[in-house]
Scaffold this active site. Structure first.
Site, PDB file in Angstrom:
ATOM      1  N   ARG A 103     -25.011  23.609  75.686  1.00 23.59           N
ATOM      2  CA  ARG A 103     -24.048  22.960  74.787  1.00 23.59           C
ATOM      3  C   ARG A 103     -23.664  23.926  73.667  1.00 23.59           C
ATOM      4  NH1 ARG A 103     -24.937  16.815  73.403  1.00 23.59           N
ATOM      5  NH2 ARG A 103     -24.009  16.725  75.476  1.00 23.59           N
ATOM      6  N   ARG A 134      -7.821  18.892  39.618  1.00 24.10           N
ATOM      7  CA  ARG A 134      -7.203  20.159  40.015  1.00 24.10           C
ATOM      8  C   ARG A 134      -5.942  20.486  39.214  1.00 24.10           C
ATOM      9  NH1 ARG A 134      -9.031  22.227  44.945  1.00 24.10           N
ATOM     10  NH2 ARG A 134     -10.350  20.846  46.172  1.00 24.10           N
ATOM     11  N   ASP A 167     -43.983  35.273  44.951  1.00 23.88           N
ATOM     12  CA  ASP A 167     -44.185  35.388  43.499  1.00 23.88           C
ATOM     13  C   ASP A 167     -43.113  36.221  42.798  1.00 23.88           C
ATOM     14  OD1 ASP A 167     -46.491  33.919  43.734  1.00 23.88           O
ATOM     15  OD2 ASP A 167     -47.815  35.657  43.820  1.00 23.88           O
ATOM     16  N   ARG A 206     -50.315  13.255  34.026  1.00 25.27           N
ATOM     17  CA  ARG A 206     -50.842  13.552  35.363  1.00 25.27           C
ATOM     18  C   ARG A 206     -50.661  15.035  35.677  1.00 25.27           C
ATOM     19  NH1 ARG A 206     -51.117   8.242  37.688  1.00 25.27           N
ATOM     20  NH2 ARG A 206     -51.410   6.986  35.814  1.00 25.27           N
ATOM     21  N   SER A 225     -16.129  27.409  47.355  1.00 23.62           N
ATOM     22  CA  SER A 225     -15.388  28.393  48.159  1.00 23.62           C
ATOM     23  C   SER A 225     -15.749  29.832  47.812  1.00 23.62           C
ATOM     24  CB  SER A 225     -13.882  28.194  47.972  1.00 23.62           C
ATOM     25  OG  SER A 225     -13.497  26.890  48.333  1.00 23.62           O
ATOM     26  N   GLU A 246     -50.291  29.645  37.749  1.00 23.80           N
ATOM     27  CA  GLU A 246     -51.746  29.634  37.992  1.00 23.80           C
ATOM     28  C   GLU A 246     -52.461  30.759  37.248  1.00 23.80           C
ATOM     29  OE1 GLU A 246     -53.042  30.494  42.010  1.00 23.80           O
ATOM     30  OE2 GLU A 246     -51.202  31.585  42.443  1.00 23.80           O
TER      31      GLU A 246
END
Length: 702
Positions: free
Chosen positions: A566, A471, A165, A291, A530, A263
């Site tokens: 790995r 650029r 919150d 809705r 960046s 709420e």
């Protein structure tokens, strides 16, 4: 943050630290727990998990367990809290706190790190104040030896606020807030597509029983039509005002409306405003297909964002430093975020301020409540009010100034939010706003057109650059740009972009002696993945790129865990700035990060291979290494991959992954939307101030 030498001189030998999570869970709590454990072990202290919050402290036994470095592996990306959290009635009684003190003394714990809300932290402070009395009573009862009173004479307490919150005063952000905003914005973005298809109105209810931060910032980040928060209730007659705004937006050909309700939303009489009440009002007054979506606990769930992982990690380190430096006279403190720095503040002062907010709301002193929430909250509210309501032509001031906006450099997520904010604030200030397509090159070719309030509707959540960006620097187009500025009577310039934008403005300012057209106020808003613009801690787009890197690393780590033994080498963007690689490594829990700013050689590479070889002997048989794309001219990603593959032969195998332009793409994160919106608004307000002060005066020549 302290440097390496500071860490080397700090010793936790003979000290024991207990870490617990209490109250409601929040994404990022595990990152905080991990940081406390690893920093504690790094300084040679013993670290203990206290499972199930204060309940585990009261119950003792298997709930208090010493942990190792490996105990917190693979928890960084996990939501919630792996050590559990529980409400504890027993700890509210002296008998319960007596049991808790006994259990801590048995483990030698006199340093406590509590991650929770204001209630949890208040309980910790009371426990600290009673500590001596509790130990004396335990000694009298024969539960501990009398010598233990002197040995464990005082208890150090440090708090970190874990709450989605963001309802704790004294900190800009609490752990979990950014992740909750991610969940909300993901839902809003999904809902907006279906709402647009059917021309529907959606009322979204978000968490925030006593604090409207989530509702306010998500409304700012998605451009909601209306928002209801407890600190700033609507005035009398809000029903007419809301319906009027919704119908005005539909009249401007907007096909959907989004209303966000916290709420704990209330009206000016402290009566609740519910999402169903708002829906019924819209249906009855306007007849719109409406809705309700109540997000509920989905906001607490899921993976923590990169921001929350980094915030929690930095706070965890600072918490351990605070515990080690603590003395009997040191008051309990809470680690907070101020700007971009982790700071320590007196715990009970912050708790008192937090409680004062609720008292102000109960007493209908709503302006005081907003101020007590802090400068960041107040800025968010003021920016939302400026951007959400279009004033009538009669109400607008007339300045006769023309302000041009353009994007320069590579695209960055959040640029469009910045342009939208600039255009709307500029119009509110009474200026004519002009959009320049394709940067300085487009400027020289006259790709300039006036842009209106409605033209930038719905831009907040869109990635890339709608205006187009290049650029090219202005140096070779100076005469043509000056001519276009003369033709369109441009009186001020806002450039949104990266390092090219920075250099471009330097070139324009250097040409002021030659071209009077450039003797105008010009400002740059940093926008680059960046994050390499001088003078700014953050750039628009960097947070989105960081989340992309973190999400990818999470998936890669799962792959590596499945195949075992790995190691993945990941190349990130960033040019000559190591921000993405460094922060990505911190957020993903990488084994190493190679960046341009910190030079490395073959010996360091070899040492990292040896570290990974040792790691493969543990239960964590995977590795992750990040490399900034320009970190070294010779030690390229291919070189590092081949070196690791050769040196690790028979122990682990290697894979490489170049993330590339996916870091620039995608929808902007809530942080980038909010940051882009606020910083751009501030830039335009600065331009307005300078235009009024000294337009085309000699001061702009220097």
């Amino acid at each position: 943050m302290p440097d390496k030498k500071f860490f080397e001189n700090l010793s936790g030998k003979g000290k024991a630290i207990g870490v617990l999570t209490s109250g409601g869970d929040a994404q990022g709590m595990n990152a905080a727990v991990r940081a406390v454990v690893r920093m504690g072990i790094y300084v040679e202290a013993k670290v203990y998990f206290i499972y199930e919050g204060y309940q585990g402290m009261v119950d003792g036994g298997d709930n208090i367990v010493e942990v190792t470095w490996e105990s917190v592996s693979s928890i960084l990306q996990v939501g919630g809290t792996v050590i559990g959290s529980a409400r504890c009635k027993a700890f509210r009684t002296r008998e319960g706190r007596l049991k808790a003190a006994c259990n801590l003394v048995k483990c030698g714990i006199t340093n406590l790190c509590v991650i929770g809300g204001d209630g949890s932290l208040t309980g910790a402070n009371l426990f600290r104040e009673e500590w001596n009395g509790l130990l004396e009573e335990l000694a009298q009862n024969g539960e501990i030896e009398k010598g233990a009173i002197k040995k464990y004479a005082y208890l150090n307490i440090v708090g970190m606020v874990g709450s989605i919150d963001n309802d704790f005063c004294g900190t800009d952000m609490t752990i979990g807030t950014d992740s909750a905003l991610h969940r909300i914005i993901e839902v809003v973005d999904a809902i907006m597509t279906t709402a647009q298809s059917h021309q529907r109105t959606f009322v979204l209810e978000v968490m925030g029983r006593h604090c409207g931060y989530l509702a306010l910032v998500s409304a700012l980040a998605c451009g909601a039509d209306y928002v209801f928060i407890p600190e700033y209730p609507p005035e009398e007659g809000w029903e007419d005002h809301m319906c009027s705004r919704l119908s005005e937006n539909r009249a401007r050909k907007k096909r959907l409306n989004i209303i966000i309700v916290a709420e704990g939303a209330i009206d000016c009489h402290n009566q609740p405003i519910t999402s169903e009440q708002v829906k019924d009002l819209v249906v009855q007054r306007l007849g719109y297909d409406t809705r309700v979506t109540i997000l509920g606990h989905v906001q607490r769930g899921g993976t923590p964002s990169a921001f929350d992982r980094i915030l929690a990690s930095r706070m965890g380190v600072e918490a351990v430093l605070a515990l080690l430096e603590g003395t009997p006279e040191t008051p309990a403190c809470v680690v907070s975020l101020s700007g971009n720095q982790a700071v320590r503040l007196p715990l009970m002062e912050c708790v008192q301020m937090t409680q004062d907010v609720q008292k102000a709301m109960d007493g209908k002193r709503f302006s005081d409540a907003v101020q007590l929430r802090g400068r960041s909250f107040e800025n968010n509210l003021n920016t939302y009010k400026l951007l959400s309501t279009k004033r009538t032509a009669a109400d607008l001031p007339k300045t006769n100034f023309n302000v041009a906006v353009l994007n320069v450099g590579a695209p960055a997520a959040g640029m469009n939010a910045a342009v939208r904010s600039a255009v709307r604030i500029g119009i509110t200030e009474g200026h004519k706003m002009f959009a320049v397509t394709d940067g300085f090159e487009g400027f020289s070719r006259g790709l300039i057109k006036e842009i209106s309030w409605g033209d930038v509707g719905g831009w907040t959540g869109q990635g890339g650059s709608i205006l187009g960006t290049k650029r090219a620097l202005p140096g070779k187009y100076l005469e043509k740009i000056a001519e276009q500025m003369r033709t369109h009577n441009i009186n001020a310039l806002l450039v949104i972009g990266g390092f090219e934008a920075y250099l471009g403005l330097l070139e324009l300012s250097a040409a002021r002696e030659k071209f009077d057209e450039f003797c105008i106020p010009m400002v740059m808003v940093p926008a680059t993945v960046s994050n390499n613009v001088p003078g700014s801690d953050f750039s628009i787009g960097a947070d989105t790129a960081l989340n992309t890197i973190t999400d990818t690393c999470d998936r890669i780590k799962l792959s590596a865990s499945g195949t075992k033994r790995r190691v993945f080498i990941i190349e990130t963007m960033g040019g000559y700035c190591g921000y993405l690689a460094n922060m990505g490594a911190l957020a993903a829990g990488a084994d190493a990060a190679y960046i341009f700013e910190e030079k490395f050689d073959i010996r360091e590479l070899q040492a990292n291979v040896e570290h990974l070889t040792e790691k493969m002997k543990t239960s964590i048989q995977r590795g992750l290494v990040l490399r900034n794309e320009n970190s070294s001219e010779n030690y390229t990603t291919d070189f590092i991959y081949q070196l690791y593959s050769e040196e690790g032969k028979g122990v682990f195998d290697c894979r490489k992954n170049v993330l590339g332009h996916m870091q620039q793409g995608g929808a902007p994160s809530p942080f980038d939307r909010n940051f882009g919106t606020k910083i751009s608004a501030k830039a335009v307000l600065w331009l307005s101030k300078k235009l009024k002060e000294c337009y085309r005066r000699a001061c702009w020549k220097y």
